[in-house]
Design a protein around this motif. Structure first.
Motif, short mmCIF file in Angstrom:
data_model
loop_
_atom_site.label_atom_id
_atom_site.label_comp_id
_atom_site.label_asym_id
_atom_site.label_seq_id
_atom_site.Cartn_x
_atom_site.Cartn_y
_atom_site.Cartn_z
N GLN A 67 -0.52 -8.17 -6.25
CA GLN A 67 0.33 -7.44 -5.31
C GLN A 67 1.77 -7.94 -5.44
O GLN A 67 2.05 -9.13 -5.37
CB GLN A 67 -0.18 -7.67 -3.89
CG GLN A 67 0.56 -6.86 -2.84
CD GLN A 67 -0.09 -6.96 -1.48
OE1 GLN A 67 -1.28 -7.24 -1.38
NE2 GLN A 67 0.69 -6.73 -0.44
N ARG A 68 2.70 -7.00 -5.63
CA ARG A 68 4.09 -7.37 -5.89
C ARG A 68 4.85 -7.74 -4.63
O ARG A 68 5.70 -8.63 -4.64
CB ARG A 68 4.80 -6.22 -6.61
CG ARG A 68 4.33 -5.97 -8.03
CD ARG A 68 5.27 -5.05 -8.76
NE ARG A 68 5.30 -3.73 -8.17
CZ ARG A 68 4.57 -2.69 -8.57
NH1 ARG A 68 3.73 -2.85 -9.59
NH2 ARG A 68 4.67 -1.52 -7.99
N HIS A 69 4.58 -7.03 -3.53
CA HIS A 69 5.29 -7.27 -2.29
C HIS A 69 4.28 -7.42 -1.16
O HIS A 69 3.24 -6.74 -1.16
CB HIS A 69 6.25 -6.11 -1.99
CG HIS A 69 7.22 -5.84 -3.09
ND1 HIS A 69 8.25 -6.68 -3.41
CD2 HIS A 69 7.30 -4.80 -3.98
CE1 HIS A 69 8.93 -6.19 -4.43
NE2 HIS A 69 8.37 -5.05 -4.80
N ASN A 74 2.58 -2.02 1.38
CA ASN A 74 3.08 -2.20 0.02
C ASN A 74 1.93 -2.23 -0.99
O ASN A 74 2.05 -1.69 -2.09
CB ASN A 74 3.89 -3.48 -0.07
CG ASN A 74 5.27 -3.34 0.54
OD1 ASN A 74 5.90 -2.29 0.43
ND2 ASN A 74 5.74 -4.38 1.21
N ARG A 77 0.81 1.42 -1.41
CA ARG A 77 1.74 2.18 -2.24
C ARG A 77 1.62 1.78 -3.71
O ARG A 77 1.61 2.64 -4.60
CB ARG A 77 3.18 1.98 -1.74
CG ARG A 77 3.53 2.79 -0.52
CD ARG A 77 5.01 2.68 -0.17
NE ARG A 77 5.31 1.41 0.45
CZ ARG A 77 5.39 1.21 1.78
NH1 ARG A 77 5.15 2.22 2.61
NH2 ARG A 77 5.68 0.03 2.28
N GLN A 78 1.53 0.49 -3.97
CA GLN A 78 1.38 0.02 -5.35
C GLN A 78 0.09 0.55 -5.96
O GLN A 78 0.07 1.00 -7.12
CB GLN A 78 1.38 -1.51 -5.38
CG GLN A 78 1.24 -2.09 -6.79
CD GLN A 78 1.21 -3.62 -6.78
OE1 GLN A 78 1.54 -4.27 -5.78
NE2 GLN A 78 0.79 -4.20 -7.90
N ARG A 172 6.73 5.25 4.71
CA ARG A 172 7.63 4.10 4.79
C ARG A 172 7.06 2.99 5.67
O ARG A 172 7.75 2.03 6.00
CB ARG A 172 8.98 4.56 5.33
CG ARG A 172 9.72 5.50 4.39
CD ARG A 172 10.84 6.25 5.10
NE ARG A 172 11.71 5.35 5.85
CZ ARG A 172 12.60 5.77 6.74
NH1 ARG A 172 12.70 7.06 7.02
NH2 ARG A 172 13.37 4.91 7.38
N GLU A 174 5.07 -0.24 7.25
CA GLU A 174 5.15 -1.64 6.83
C GLU A 174 3.77 -2.28 6.69
O GLU A 174 3.56 -3.15 5.85
CB GLU A 174 5.97 -2.44 7.84
CG GLU A 174 7.36 -1.89 8.08
CD GLU A 174 7.99 -2.48 9.33
OE1 GLU A 174 8.04 -3.72 9.44
OE2 GLU A 174 8.42 -1.71 10.21
#
Length: 237
Positions: A67-69, A74, A77-78, A172, A174
């Motif tokens: 996981q990048r973020h 997130n 979305r990834q 969008r 969180e």
């Protein structure tokens, strides 16, 4: 599952410290996918696990990405951006979403853009504590009523998405608030959403990462953002 189809399936699992549950989940979901007769992939987004989650997933044939973020939204979305299948099956890593129900979701997706495994339509149920269930019901009713989205279980993460229907949607959120937001955006865009009854089981092992009270500010921000979008569409449309 109604015979072989030319469509392909991506199974998306977001995981953090879920090695014990993946040992059970991944072989079962693979069996379901093999029976479908479709081309498939299993994608695991690993949120910096410390228990060997990535190793277990790879041993069972999953494609694992770090996981990048941080944050559930997130990771979602990834994962959606990574999946290559015509349909994306999203389910939790904790075995609360039983793999055998994927067959029902895929059948229902034949004439829908999104199919939700719903705890709150007739025939659905959930093994949850009283306080957690109450919070879940409140969130779902508030989102559904204020946004006029005719979905009873907007916070269920057990879903099938037609990937083409997601391409113009840009949630969008969180945290877990991205789940009702994604359905609201899909509804506003005219996507066809179906719910089918589902029995939610408690997780098999480990600790839950979901906490509605902790993420309450994020839910509120997302609700207001979606409400403003709906209001703007109504005024301009």
């Amino acid at each position: 599952m109604g015979g072989k189809s030319d469509s392909s399936i991506s199974v998306l699992i977001l995981a953090r410290n879920e090695a014990a549950n993946l040992q059970t989940l991944l072989p079962e979901i693979r069996d379901v996918l093999v029976r479908s007769g479709r081309k498939f992939e299993i994608v695991v987004i690993d949120g910096q696990s410390q228990d060997g989650t990535a190793r277990v997933a790879e041993l069972h044939g999953a494609r694992v990405l770090s996981q990048r973020h941080p944050g559930y939204a997130n990771a979602l979305r990834q994962g959606i951006a990574t999946c290559a299948g015509d349909f994306v099956v999203a389910l939790d890593a904790d075995y609360s979403h039983r793999p055998d129900f994927v067959e029902s979701l895929l059948l229902a997706s034949a004439d829908a853009d999104i199919v939700v495994a719903s705890r709150y339509v007739a025939g659905g149920s959930a093994d949850m504590s009283v306080d957690r269930r109450a919070l879940s019901v409140i969130i779902n009713r508030v989102f559904g009523f204020l946004l006029r989205v005719p979905i009873r279980d907007m916070t269920s993460g057990f879903r099938v998405y037609r990937r083409a229907a997601l391409q113009s949607l840009e949630p969008r959120g969180e945290h877990f608030d991205a789940l009702p937001e994604l359905l609201a955006l899909a509804h506003f865009a005219g996507r066809l959403i179906r719910e089918i009854p589902f029995h939610y089981h408690p997780r098999e092992a480990g600790l839950s990462k979901a906490n509605a009270l902790k993420f309450a500010p994020a839910y509120l921000r997302t609700l207001l953002r979606c409400w403003r979008m709906k209001k703007s569409r109504r005024e301009n449309g």
